[in-house]
Design a protein around this motif. Structure first.
Motif, PDB file in Angstrom:
ATOM      1  N   PHE A  23      26.636  57.476  53.207  1.00  0.00           N
ATOM      2  CA  PHE A  23      25.200  57.425  53.468  1.00  0.00           C
ATOM      3  C   PHE A  23      24.781  58.256  54.673  1.00  0.00           C
ATOM      4  CE2 PHE A  23      24.865  53.115  51.141  1.00  0.00           C
ATOM      5  CZ  PHE A  23      24.709  53.787  49.924  1.00  0.00           C
ATOM      6  N   THR A  24      25.724  58.982  55.253  1.00  0.00           N
ATOM      7  CA  THR A  24      25.318  59.963  56.261  1.00  0.00           C
ATOM      8  C   THR A  24      24.678  61.178  55.594  1.00  0.00           C
ATOM      9  OG1 THR A  24      27.470  61.086  56.253  1.00  0.00           O
ATOM     10  CG2 THR A  24      27.171  59.278  57.830  1.00  0.00           C
ATOM     11  N   VAL A  25      25.023  61.407  54.334  1.00  0.00           N
ATOM     12  CA  VAL A  25      24.508  62.583  53.623  1.00  0.00           C
ATOM     13  C   VAL A  25      23.738  62.218  52.361  1.00  0.00           C
ATOM     14  CG1 VAL A  25      26.241  64.177  54.516  1.00  0.00           C
ATOM     15  CG2 VAL A  25      26.753  62.842  52.466  1.00  0.00           C
ATOM     16  N   ILE A  26      23.952  61.017  51.830  1.00  0.00           N
ATOM     17  CA  ILE A  26      23.256  60.561  50.631  1.00  0.00           C
ATOM     18  C   ILE A  26      22.363  59.388  50.999  1.00  0.00           C
ATOM     19  CG2 ILE A  26      23.534  59.513  48.344  1.00  0.00           C
ATOM     20  CD1 ILE A  26      26.150  61.013  48.077  1.00  0.00           C
ATOM     21  N   ASN A  27      21.146  59.400  50.522  1.00  0.00           N
ATOM     22  CA  ASN A  27      20.226  58.314  50.823  1.00  0.00           C
ATOM     23  C   ASN A  27      20.576  57.073  50.007  1.00  0.00           C
ATOM     24  OD1 ASN A  27      18.762  60.051  52.499  1.00  0.00           O
ATOM     25  ND2 ASN A  27      17.503  60.763  50.798  1.00  0.00           N
ATOM     26  N   PRO A  28      20.605  55.897  50.612  1.00  0.00           N
ATOM     27  CA  PRO A  28      20.900  54.675  49.867  1.00  0.00           C
ATOM     28  C   PRO A  28      19.948  54.533  48.682  1.00  0.00           C
ATOM     29  CG  PRO A  28      20.862  54.242  52.227  1.00  0.00           C
ATOM     30  CD  PRO A  28      20.357  55.640  52.046  1.00  0.00           C
ATOM     31  N   PRO A  29      20.461  54.432  47.465  1.00  0.00           N
ATOM     32  CA  PRO A  29      19.589  54.382  46.286  1.00  0.00           C
ATOM     33  C   PRO A  29      18.826  53.075  46.147  1.00  0.00           C
ATOM     34  CG  PRO A  29      21.878  54.082  45.649  1.00  0.00           C
ATOM     35  CD  PRO A  29      21.887  54.444  47.106  1.00  0.00           C
ATOM     36  N   THR A  30      19.393  51.980  46.652  1.00  0.00           N
ATOM     37  CA  THR A  30      18.737  50.682  46.573  1.00  0.00           C
ATOM     38  C   THR A  30      19.423  49.737  47.547  1.00  0.00           C
ATOM     39  OG1 THR A  30      17.951  48.956  45.044  1.00  0.00           O
ATOM     40  CG2 THR A  30      20.218  49.760  44.743  1.00  0.00           C
ATOM     41  N   THR A  31      18.927  48.517  47.627  1.00  0.00           N
ATOM     42  CA  THR A  31      19.537  47.496  48.470  1.00  0.00           C
ATOM     43  C   THR A  31      19.552  46.188  47.692  1.00  0.00           C
ATOM     44  OG1 THR A  31      17.466  46.704  49.461  1.00  0.00           O
ATOM     45  CG2 THR A  31      18.551  48.598  50.521  1.00  0.00           C
ATOM     46  N   TRP A  32      20.294  45.206  48.230  1.00  0.00           N
ATOM     47  CA  TRP A  32      20.325  43.904  47.567  1.00  0.00           C
ATOM     48  C   TRP A  32      18.936  43.285  47.514  1.00  0.00           C
ATOM     49  CZ3 TRP A  32      24.167  42.799  44.624  1.00  0.00           C
ATOM     50  CH2 TRP A  32      25.463  43.204  44.934  1.00  0.00           C
ATOM     51  N   THR A  33      18.176  43.442  48.580  1.00  0.00           N
ATOM     52  CA  THR A  33      16.831  42.869  48.614  1.00  0.00           C
ATOM     53  C   THR A  33      15.933  43.537  47.583  1.00  0.00           C
ATOM     54  OG1 THR A  33      17.077  42.395  50.970  1.00  0.00           O
ATOM     55  CG2 THR A  33      14.848  42.354  50.078  1.00  0.00           C
ATOM     56  N   MET A  34      16.032  44.851  47.450  1.00  0.00           N
ATOM     57  CA  MET A  34      15.239  45.551  46.441  1.00  0.00           C
ATOM     58  C   MET A  34      15.602  45.091  45.038  1.00  0.00           C
ATOM     59  SD  MET A  34      15.198  49.458  47.848  1.00  0.00           S
ATOM     60  CE  MET A  34      14.740  49.848  49.528  1.00  0.00           C
ATOM     61  N   LEU A  35      16.886  44.962  44.779  1.00  0.00           N
ATOM     62  CA  LEU A  35      17.330  44.513  43.454  1.00  0.00           C
ATOM     63  C   LEU A  35      16.830  43.104  43.162  1.00  0.00           C
ATOM     64  CD1 LEU A  35      20.997  45.857  43.485  1.00  0.00           C
ATOM     65  CD2 LEU A  35      19.097  46.723  42.120  1.00  0.00           C
ATOM     66  N   THR A  36      16.899  42.249  44.173  1.00  0.00           N
ATOM     67  CA  THR A  36      16.440  40.871  44.004  1.00  0.00           C
ATOM     68  C   THR A  36      14.946  40.820  43.720  1.00  0.00           C
ATOM     69  OG1 THR A  36      18.162  40.045  45.491  1.00  0.00           O
ATOM     70  CG2 THR A  36      16.279  38.609  45.108  1.00  0.00           C
ATOM     71  N   GLU A  37      14.178  41.589  44.496  1.00  0.00           N
ATOM     72  CA  GLU A  37      12.731  41.601  44.316  1.00  0.00           C
ATOM     73  C   GLU A  37      12.334  42.254  42.984  1.00  0.00           C
ATOM     74  OE1 GLU A  37      10.060  40.279  46.872  1.00  0.00           O
ATOM     75  OE2 GLU A  37      11.908  39.217  46.342  1.00  0.00           O
ATOM     76  N   LYS A  38      13.047  43.282  42.585  1.00  0.00           N
ATOM     77  CA  LYS A  38      12.741  43.918  41.295  1.00  0.00           C
ATOM     78  C   LYS A  38      13.008  42.957  40.147  1.00  0.00           C
ATOM     79  CE  LYS A  38      13.477  48.171  38.681  1.00  0.00           C
ATOM     80  NZ  LYS A  38      14.171  49.483  38.628  1.00  0.00           N
ATOM     81  N   ARG A  39      14.073  42.173  40.268  1.00  0.00           N
ATOM     82  CA  ARG A  39      14.376  41.179  39.247  1.00  0.00           C
ATOM     83  C   ARG A  39      13.302  40.102  39.204  1.00  0.00           C
ATOM     84  NH1 ARG A  39      18.834  39.338  41.262  1.00  0.00           N
ATOM     85  NH2 ARG A  39      20.004  41.176  40.611  1.00  0.00           N
ATOM     86  N   VAL A 137      16.822  55.753  57.835  1.00  0.00           N
ATOM     87  CA  VAL A 137      17.190  54.802  56.790  1.00  0.00           C
ATOM     88  C   VAL A 137      16.393  53.512  56.942  1.00  0.00           C
ATOM     89  CG1 VAL A 137      19.065  53.396  55.841  1.00  0.00           C
ATOM     90  CG2 VAL A 137      19.497  55.786  56.480  1.00  0.00           C
ATOM     91  N   TYR A 138      16.261  53.055  58.183  1.00  0.00           N
ATOM     92  CA  TYR A 138      15.550  51.792  58.414  1.00  0.00           C
ATOM     93  C   TYR A 138      14.123  51.837  57.877  1.00  0.00           C
ATOM     94  CZ  TYR A 138      13.328  47.878  60.795  1.00  0.00           C
ATOM     95  OH  TYR A 138      12.621  46.739  61.067  1.00  0.00           O
ATOM     96  N   VAL A 139      13.373  52.876  58.222  1.00  0.00           N
ATOM     97  CA  VAL A 139      11.966  52.904  57.805  1.00  0.00           C
ATOM     98  C   VAL A 139      11.824  53.154  56.305  1.00  0.00           C
ATOM     99  CG1 VAL A 139      11.146  53.625  60.077  1.00  0.00           C
ATOM    100  CG2 VAL A 139      11.635  55.372  58.343  1.00  0.00           C
ATOM    101  N   ASN A 140      12.906  53.568  55.659  1.00  0.00           N
ATOM    102  CA  ASN A 140      12.857  53.785  54.216  1.00  0.00           C
ATOM    103  C   ASN A 140      13.302  52.582  53.392  1.00  0.00           C
ATOM    104  OD1 ASN A 140      12.077  56.580  53.068  1.00  0.00           O
ATOM    105  ND2 ASN A 140      13.198  57.091  54.936  1.00  0.00           N
ATOM    106  N   VAL A 141      13.962  51.619  54.012  1.00  0.00           N
ATOM    107  CA  VAL A 141      14.429  50.460  53.251  1.00  0.00           C
ATOM    108  C   VAL A 141      13.755  49.161  53.686  1.00  0.00           C
ATOM    109  CG1 VAL A 141      16.661  51.527  52.776  1.00  0.00           C
ATOM    110  CG2 VAL A 141      16.430  49.990  54.743  1.00  0.00           C
ATOM    111  N   ALA A 142      13.053  49.167  54.810  1.00  0.00           N
ATOM    112  CA  ALA A 142      12.381  47.952  55.278  1.00  0.00           C
ATOM    113  C   ALA A 142      11.284  47.548  54.305  1.00  0.00           C
ATOM    114  CB  ALA A 142      11.791  48.184  56.669  1.00  0.00           C
TER     115      ALA A 142
END
Length: 218
Positions: A23-39, A137-142
């Motif tokens: 993730f130093t070169v690739i942007n995190p595609p999703t997070t556990w919280t995003m997956l949970t909220e999408k579900r 990363v923080y401002v993109n996943v918060a």
């Protein structure tokens, strides 16, 4: 048995290092919280934006609100931890680095097991990532509202503008609703949020002037 334990330990460490380095070169595609909220919600609003496309005042506002000594620590703000313990606070000592680790690699919650993993991962992330990358990363996943993740979605959701066009007041109000955005609004702020935003505006200007923003600004 010992050989098996060592092998598992080596694999665990190797996978952890790989997960951090990738993730130093690739942007995190999703997070556990995003997956949970999408579900739960069926869909979420989120689009990655490069840190160069975010108004600097928003970055300073987030740091001023969440972790004013972000540029000065190695992942843990010991002074803030001591103050939180002395004051009996249940939260308030987590740095942006710790929150980023939690959001990207772990799950929400207050268990000692999760906090232990967070404590182990945070120094690794601090070593591998630059401060600027951690903040990006923080401002993109918060989460900024129910199902609204990242500053790109949040800026348009609340104010109808891109993150590059945020004013100081808008930036401060977005920072003020963290870390409990589901019960707060940046576009229709309560009196408490307005007052907090005023303090954040002052704090953002202070860290700009005293050099505590240099690690993430160009």
């Amino acid at each position: 048995m010992r050989k098996t334990v060592r092998r598992v330990a080596v694999w665990a460490v190797s996978l952890t290092i790989f997960a951090v380095l990738i993730f130093t070169v690739i942007n995190p595609p999703t997070t556990w919280t995003m997956l949970t909220e999408k579900r739960r919600l069926g869909q979420i609003d989120r689009e990655w934006v490069a840190i160069e496309e975010v108004a600097p005042v928003l970055l300073r506002s987030v740091v001023a609100a969440e972790d004013a000594n972000f540029c000065q620590h190695w992942g843990f703000d010991l002074k803030a931890i001591r103050e939180a313990l002395d004051g009996g606070a249940s939260r308030g000592a987590s740095t942006i680095s710790q929150q980023t680790v939690k959001n990207v690699y772990l799950w929400q919650g207050r268990s000692w097991f999760r906090k232990s993993l967070e404590a182990l991962l945070t120094p690794v992330v601090e070593i591998a990532w630059s401060k600027r990358r951690i903040l990006e990363v923080y401002v993109n996943v918060a989460e900024f509202d129910e199902g609204v993740f990242g500053i790109e979605a949040a800026s348009r959701h609340y104010f109808g503008v891109g993150p590059e066009a945020l004013s100081a007041v808008q930036a401060a109000r977005l920072a003020a609703i963290l870390p409990a955005p589901k019960s707060r609004s940046a576009s229709n702020p309560s009196a408490a949020i307005r007052q907090k935003a005023v303090r954040i505006i002052d704090g953002a200007e202070t860290i700009r002037l005293d050099g505590r923003a240099t690690c993430f600004e160009d």
